[in-house]
Motif scaffolding. Sequence first.
Motif, PDB file in Angstrom:
ATOM      1  N   UNK A  27       0.849  -1.186   0.000  1.00  0.00           N
ATOM      2  CA  UNK A  27       0.000   0.000   0.000  1.00  0.00           C
ATOM      3  C   UNK A  27       0.886   1.238   0.000  1.00  0.00           C
ATOM      4  N   UNK A  28       0.520   2.231  -0.833  1.00  0.00           N
ATOM      5  CA  UNK A  28       1.276   3.466  -0.969  1.00  0.00           C
ATOM      6  C   UNK A  28       0.439   4.652  -0.515  1.00  0.00           C
ATOM      7  N   UNK A  29       1.114   5.630   0.083  1.00  0.00           N
ATOM      8  CA  UNK A  29       0.470   6.899   0.426  1.00  0.00           C
ATOM      9  C   UNK A  29       1.540   7.972   0.541  1.00  0.00           C
ATOM     10  N   UNK A  30       1.487   8.968  -0.342  1.00  0.00           N
ATOM     11  CA  UNK A  30       2.390  10.125  -0.306  1.00  0.00           C
ATOM     12  C   UNK A  30       3.855   9.747  -0.102  1.00  0.00           C
ATOM     13  N   UNK A  31       4.351   8.831  -0.895  1.00  0.00           N
ATOM     14  CA  UNK A  31       5.764   8.465  -0.839  1.00  0.00           C
ATOM     15  C   UNK A  31       6.118   7.401   0.183  1.00  0.00           C
ATOM     16  N   UNK A  32       5.180   7.013   1.025  1.00  0.00           N
ATOM     17  CA  UNK A  32       5.401   5.934   1.993  1.00  0.00           C
ATOM     18  C   UNK A  32       4.727   4.663   1.497  1.00  0.00           C
ATOM     19  N   UNK A  33       5.226   3.527   1.945  1.00  0.00           N
ATOM     20  CA  UNK A  33       4.549   2.278   1.615  1.00  0.00           C
ATOM     21  C   UNK A  33       4.639   1.325   2.794  1.00  0.00           C
ATOM     22  N   UNK A  34       3.728   0.344   2.797  1.00  0.00           N
ATOM     23  CA  UNK A  34       3.701  -0.684   3.828  1.00  0.00           C
ATOM     24  C   UNK A  34       3.270  -1.984   3.167  1.00  0.00           C
ATOM     25  N   UNK A  35       3.989  -3.069   3.423  1.00  0.00           N
ATOM     26  CA  UNK A  35       3.620  -4.386   2.909  1.00  0.00           C
ATOM     27  C   UNK A  35       2.740  -5.078   3.951  1.00  0.00           C
ATOM     28  N   UNK A  36       1.554  -5.499   3.518  1.00  0.00           N
ATOM     29  CA  UNK A  36       0.553  -6.056   4.422  1.00  0.00           C
ATOM     30  C   UNK A  36       0.165  -7.450   3.956  1.00  0.00           C
ATOM     31  N   UNK A  37       0.153  -8.417   4.859  1.00  0.00           N
ATOM     32  CA  UNK A  37      -0.377  -9.741   4.561  1.00  0.00           C
ATOM     33  C   UNK A  37      -1.893  -9.688   4.625  1.00  0.00           C
ATOM     34  N   UNK A  38      -2.564 -10.101   3.541  1.00  0.00           N
ATOM     35  CA  UNK A  38      -4.020  -9.974   3.440  1.00  0.00           C
ATOM     36  C   UNK A  38      -4.669 -11.308   3.145  1.00  0.00           C
ATOM     37  N   UNK A  39      -5.793 -11.538   3.775  1.00  0.00           N
ATOM     38  CA  UNK A  39      -6.599 -12.718   3.519  1.00  0.00           C
ATOM     39  C   UNK A  39      -7.290 -12.571   2.168  1.00  0.00           C
ATOM     40  N   UNK A  40      -7.206 -13.584   1.339  1.00  0.00           N
ATOM     41  CA  UNK A  40      -7.872 -13.573   0.042  1.00  0.00           C
ATOM     42  C   UNK A  40      -9.304 -14.056   0.243  1.00  0.00           C
ATOM     43  N   UNK A  41     -10.265 -13.193  -0.070  1.00  0.00           N
ATOM     44  CA  UNK A  41     -11.686 -13.548  -0.004  1.00  0.00           C
ATOM     45  C   UNK A  41     -12.281 -13.216  -1.361  1.00  0.00           C
ATOM     46  N   UNK A  42     -12.423 -14.217  -2.203  1.00  0.00           N
ATOM     47  CA  UNK A  42     -12.856 -13.986  -3.575  1.00  0.00           C
ATOM     48  C   UNK A  42     -14.285 -13.477  -3.673  1.00  0.00           C
ATOM     49  N   UNK A  43     -15.062 -13.577  -2.600  1.00  0.00           N
ATOM     50  CA  UNK A  43     -16.431 -13.091  -2.624  1.00  0.00           C
ATOM     51  C   UNK A  43     -16.593 -11.706  -2.030  1.00  0.00           C
ATOM     52  N   UNK A  44     -15.514 -11.091  -1.584  1.00  0.00           N
ATOM     53  CA  UNK A  44     -15.607  -9.792  -0.917  1.00  0.00           C
ATOM     54  C   UNK A  44     -15.794  -8.659  -1.918  1.00  0.00           C
ATOM     55  N   UNK A  45     -16.573  -7.672  -1.519  1.00  0.00           N
ATOM     56  CA  UNK A  45     -16.778  -6.482  -2.337  1.00  0.00           C
ATOM     57  C   UNK A  45     -15.819  -5.348  -1.969  1.00  0.00           C
ATOM     58  N   UNK A  46     -15.131  -5.480  -0.854  1.00  0.00           N
ATOM     59  CA  UNK A  46     -14.246  -4.410  -0.404  1.00  0.00           C
ATOM     60  C   UNK A  46     -13.145  -4.960   0.483  1.00  0.00           C
ATOM     61  N   UNK A  47     -12.302  -4.055   0.948  1.00  0.00           N
ATOM     62  CA  UNK A  47     -11.182  -4.418   1.817  1.00  0.00           C
ATOM     63  C   UNK A  47     -11.224  -3.563   3.074  1.00  0.00           C
ATOM     64  N   UNK A  48     -10.781  -4.141   4.169  1.00  0.00           N
ATOM     65  CA  UNK A  48     -10.679  -3.401   5.430  1.00  0.00           C
ATOM     66  C   UNK A  48      -9.288  -3.621   5.995  1.00  0.00           C
TER      67      UNK A  48
END
Length: 66
Positions: A27-48
């Motif tokens: 994930x990027x924001x204004x020149x910063x980034x963070x690597x995040x481990x995320x659960x794959x949910x193929x039925x999801x409409x969004x991310x939290x």
Amino acid sequence: MIFDYEVYPSDTAPKGYIEIPIIVVRLFYKGSFDDIGCLVDLGADGCMFHSSVAENLGIDLESESQ
């Protein structure tokens, strides 16, 4: 799509563990980034994400939500 699965202990699973599809996203924001481990949910409409992700990226959630 094929994903790698991470093994996590579970008291309720017959084998004593469960396998969960996890991917790493950057994930990027204004020149910063963070690597995040995320659960794959193929039925999801969004991310939290936890608010600590915003903090790590330097996002002020109070001012950004206005």
